[in-house]
Design a protein around this motif. Structure first.
Motif, PDB file in Angstrom:
ATOM      1  N   UNK A 187     -24.426  28.287   3.600  1.00 13.47           N
ATOM      2  CA  UNK A 187     -25.518  28.003   2.675  1.00 13.47           C
ATOM      3  C   UNK A 187     -24.959  27.558   1.330  1.00 13.47           C
ATOM      4  N   UNK A 188     -25.684  26.647   0.706  1.00 10.42           N
ATOM      5  CA  UNK A 188     -25.354  26.198  -0.643  1.00 10.42           C
ATOM      6  C   UNK A 188     -26.641  26.054  -1.429  1.00 10.42           C
ATOM      7  N   UNK A 189     -26.492  26.166  -2.740  1.00 11.63           N
ATOM      8  CA  UNK A 189     -27.650  26.022  -3.600  1.00 11.63           C
ATOM      9  C   UNK A 189     -27.273  25.142  -4.783  1.00 11.63           C
ATOM     10  N   UNK A 190     -28.221  24.323  -5.223  1.00 11.47           N
ATOM     11  CA  UNK A 190     -27.967  23.430  -6.350  1.00 11.47           C
ATOM     12  C   UNK A 190     -29.223  23.333  -7.199  1.00 11.47           C
ATOM     13  N   UNK A 191     -29.023  23.153  -8.479  1.00 11.84           N
ATOM     14  CA  UNK A 191     -30.144  22.958  -9.381  1.00 11.84           C
ATOM     15  C   UNK A 191     -30.568  21.502  -9.304  1.00 11.84           C
ATOM     16  N   UNK A 192     -31.856  21.304  -9.381  1.00 11.83           N
ATOM     17  CA  UNK A 192     -32.379  19.932  -9.384  1.00 11.83           C
ATOM     18  C   UNK A 192     -31.675  19.105 -10.451  1.00 11.83           C
ATOM     19  N   UNK A 193     -31.311  17.883 -10.091  1.00 17.69           N
ATOM     20  CA  UNK A 193     -30.632  16.910 -10.956  1.00 17.69           C
ATOM     21  C   UNK A 193     -29.128  17.141 -11.069  1.00 17.69           C
ATOM     22  N   UNK A 194     -28.656  18.245 -10.525  1.00 21.03           N
ATOM     23  CA  UNK A 194     -27.222  18.514 -10.558  1.00 21.03           C
ATOM     24  C   UNK A 194     -26.537  17.919  -9.334  1.00 21.03           C
ATOM     25  N   UNK A 195     -25.219  18.108  -9.291  1.00 23.65           N
ATOM     26  CA  UNK A 195     -24.406  17.573  -8.196  1.00 23.65           C
ATOM     27  C   UNK A 195     -23.878  18.712  -7.336  1.00 23.65           C
ATOM     28  N   UNK A 196     -23.839  18.466  -6.050  1.00 15.97           N
ATOM     29  CA  UNK A 196     -23.322  19.479  -5.120  1.00 15.97           C
ATOM     30  C   UNK A 196     -22.422  18.796  -4.091  1.00 15.97           C
ATOM     31  N   UNK A 197     -21.418  19.528  -3.653  1.00 10.13           N
ATOM     32  CA  UNK A 197     -20.491  19.005  -2.647  1.00 10.13           C
ATOM     33  C   UNK A 197     -20.464  19.927  -1.438  1.00 10.13           C
ATOM     34  N   UNK A 198     -20.685  19.343  -0.278  1.00  7.72           N
ATOM     35  CA  UNK A 198     -20.650  20.083   0.985  1.00  7.72           C
ATOM     36  C   UNK A 198     -19.336  19.770   1.697  1.00  7.72           C
ATOM     37  N   UNK A 235     -13.700  15.735   5.080  1.00  5.68           N
ATOM     38  CA  UNK A 235     -14.778  14.754   4.932  1.00  5.68           C
ATOM     39  C   UNK A 235     -15.932  15.433   4.213  1.00  5.68           C
ATOM     40  N   UNK A 236     -15.870  15.510   2.904  1.00 10.15           N
ATOM     41  CA  UNK A 236     -16.898  16.213   2.143  1.00 10.15           C
ATOM     42  C   UNK A 236     -17.993  15.253   1.682  1.00 10.15           C
ATOM     43  N   UNK A 237     -19.173  15.794   1.504  1.00  9.53           N
ATOM     44  CA  UNK A 237     -20.342  15.021   1.076  1.00  9.53           C
ATOM     45  C   UNK A 237     -20.740  15.442  -0.324  1.00  9.53           C
ATOM     46  N   UNK A 238     -20.861  14.470  -1.213  1.00 11.80           N
ATOM     47  CA  UNK A 238     -21.318  14.750  -2.562  1.00 11.80           C
ATOM     48  C   UNK A 238     -22.716  14.185  -2.747  1.00 11.80           C
ATOM     49  N   UNK A 239     -23.606  15.051  -3.206  1.00 13.31           N
ATOM     50  CA  UNK A 239     -24.977  14.625  -3.499  1.00 13.31           C
ATOM     51  C   UNK A 239     -25.152  14.687  -5.004  1.00 13.31           C
ATOM     52  N   UNK A 240     -25.419  13.552  -5.602  1.00 16.90           N
ATOM     53  CA  UNK A 240     -25.608  13.471  -7.049  1.00 16.90           C
ATOM     54  C   UNK A 240     -27.095  13.481  -7.379  1.00 16.90           C
ATOM     55  N   UNK A 241     -27.416  13.968  -8.596  1.00 18.31           N
ATOM     56  CA  UNK A 241     -28.810  13.963  -9.039  1.00 18.31           C
ATOM     57  C   UNK A 241     -29.710  14.561  -7.954  1.00 18.31           C
ATOM     58  N   UNK A 242     -29.399  15.760  -7.535  1.00 18.23           N
ATOM     59  CA  UNK A 242     -30.106  16.393  -6.424  1.00 18.23           C
ATOM     60  C   UNK A 242     -31.611  16.432  -6.656  1.00 18.23           C
ATOM     61  N   UNK A 286     -35.554  17.684  -4.944  1.00 17.14           N
ATOM     62  CA  UNK A 286     -36.160  18.732  -4.113  1.00 17.14           C
ATOM     63  C   UNK A 286     -36.187  18.311  -2.640  1.00 17.14           C
ATOM     64  N   UNK A 287     -36.350  17.032  -2.412  1.00 15.77           N
ATOM     65  CA  UNK A 287     -36.393  16.526  -1.038  1.00 15.77           C
ATOM     66  C   UNK A 287     -35.053  16.552  -0.325  1.00 15.77           C
ATOM     67  N   UNK A 288     -34.001  16.860  -1.060  1.00 16.60           N
ATOM     68  CA  UNK A 288     -32.680  16.953  -0.419  1.00 16.60           C
ATOM     69  C   UNK A 288     -32.500  18.287   0.293  1.00 16.60           C
ATOM     70  N   UNK A 289     -33.378  19.229   0.051  1.00 17.54           N
ATOM     71  CA  UNK A 289     -33.270  20.537   0.701  1.00 17.54           C
ATOM     72  C   UNK A 289     -33.404  20.376   2.211  1.00 17.54           C
ATOM     73  N   UNK A 290     -32.387  20.837   2.930  1.00 19.20           N
ATOM     74  CA  UNK A 290     -32.360  20.657   4.387  1.00 19.20           C
ATOM     75  C   UNK A 290     -31.084  21.271   4.943  1.00 19.20           C
ATOM     76  N   UNK A 291     -30.955  21.221   6.264  1.00 17.56           N
ATOM     77  CA  UNK A 291     -29.670  21.518   6.905  1.00 17.56           C
ATOM     78  C   UNK A 291     -28.874  20.226   6.938  1.00 17.56           C
ATOM     79  N   UNK A 335     -26.893  24.932   5.059  1.00 20.69           N
ATOM     80  CA  UNK A 335     -28.271  24.904   4.581  1.00 20.69           C
ATOM     81  C   UNK A 335     -28.261  24.726   3.072  1.00 20.69           C
ATOM     82  N   UNK A 336     -28.823  23.628   2.615  1.00 21.88           N
ATOM     83  CA  UNK A 336     -28.850  23.326   1.188  1.00 21.88           C
ATOM     84  C   UNK A 336     -30.215  23.648   0.608  1.00 21.88           C
ATOM     85  N   UNK A 337     -30.217  24.441  -0.444  1.00 20.45           N
ATOM     86  CA  UNK A 337     -31.439  24.729  -1.194  1.00 20.45           C
ATOM     87  C   UNK A 337     -31.348  24.033  -2.542  1.00 20.45           C
TER      88      UNK A 337
END
Lengths: 114, 115
Positions: free
Chosen positions: B10-21, B75-82, B84-89, B110-112
Motif C-alpha cells: 500500500x502507498x498513500x499520496x497527497x493530491x497534487x504530490x508525486x509518488x513512486x511505486x 522498473x518503478x512508476x512515478x506519478x506526478x501531480x496525483x 483523486x482518480x489515480x487511486x487504484x491497484x 494499492x494507491x490511495x
C-alpha cells in the motif's frame, strides 16, 4: 481502440452446474487469448493460453477438465467452468493480444458458486 | 523462471504530490516488455505505460513516467501531480518473447490519494 467484450460480468450458479464465460474481440482478430483468475485483493494468475484453432495450454495446477477453453474463431474464446464448486468462486479476466499494440483486457466476470 | 516483485502493498499520496511505486523483476531473457497496469474498483485493467527492454529511454505518458534500470532489473512508476482518480491497484507486469507472451504480474500496490 481495441475492445474485448467479456460476458457475463457477474454470475451466480449452484454448486455442480457449469458456467460459460465468453470473450470477444470486437474490432480485431485475436490469435491468442489469455485467461486469468484473480482472488480478492490478490494479483492476476494465468490459467491458460488459448490459440485459435488449437488446444489451450494450461498452467501447472490448473485442471484442464474443469476449466474448458475453446477458441474456435479469431474473435471468440470461451471458458467453461464445469461442475463448479464454491472454491471456484473468483474473478476471471480474459486478455487478447492485438499484434504489436499489446494486450487488451476484458472487463472481467465475477463468479459466485453457492 | 520469471518473477515480478512489488514490495509496497500500500502507498498513500497527497493530491497534487508525486509518488513512486517500486517494481523489480527477474528474467534471463533479453527480449521482454515491462508494463504498469491500473485496476480501479471496477476491476477493469487499464494500461498505464509500457517499456521495451531494448530501449534505454524511459517511457513517459503525461503524468506517468518510469525509471527503468535494466542492470538492476528495476522498473518503478512515478506519478506526478496525483489526482483523486489515480487511486487504484497498480500492477507491474513482465512479458517475455516480445509483446506476444503472457503477462506475469506482481502482487500489486494499492494507491490511495488524499484530498
Amino acid at each position: 481502440g481495441a475492445v474485448v467484450s467479456q460476458h457475463p460480468s457477474w454470475v451466480i450458479c449452484k454448486s455442480g452446474t457449469s458456467v460459460k464465460i465468453e470473450c470477444r474481440s470486437l474490432d480485431f482478430q485475436a490469435t491468442t487469448m489469455f485467461w486469468y483468475r484473480q482472488f480478492p485483493k490478490q494479483s492476476l494468475m494465468l490459467m491458460a493460453t488459448s490459440n485459435e484453432g488449437s488446444k489451450a495450454t494450461y498452467e501447472q495446477g490448473v485442471e484442464k477438465d474443469k476449466f474448458l477453453i475453446n477458441h474456435a474463431s479469431l474473435t471468440l474464446s470461451t471458458l467453461t467452468v464445469t461442475s463448479a464448486h464454491p472454491e471456484d468462486s473468483s474473478f476471471y479476466i480474459c486478455s487478447a493480444i492485438q499484434g504489436a499494440r499489446g494486450y487488451t483486457f476484458g472487463s472481467g466476470t465475477r463468479l459466485t458458486v453457492v | 523462471a520469471q518473477t515480478v516483485t512489488q514490495s509496497q502493498p500500500e502507498m498513500s499520496v497527497q493530491e497534487a504530490e508525486t509518488v513512486t511505486l517500486s517494481c523489480t523483476y527477474d528474467t534471463s531473457e533479453s527480449d521482454y516488455y515491462l508494463f504498469w497496469y491500473k485496476q480501479p474498483p471496477s476491476r477493469q485493467m487499464i494500461l498505464v505505460i509500457r517499456q521495451e527492454a531494448y530501449k534505454q529511454q524511459n517511457a513517459t505518458e503525461n503524468r506517468f513516467s518510469v525509471n527503468f534500470q535494466k542492470a538492476a532489473k528495476s522498473f518503478s512508476l512515478k506519478i506526478s501531480d496525483s489526482q483523486l482518480g489515480d487511486a487504484a491497484m497498480y500492477f507491474c507486469a513482465l512479458s517475455i518473447g516480445g509483446s506476444q507472451g503472457n503477462l506475469i504480474f506482481g502482487k500489486g500496490t494499492k494507491l490511495s490519494v488524499k484530498p
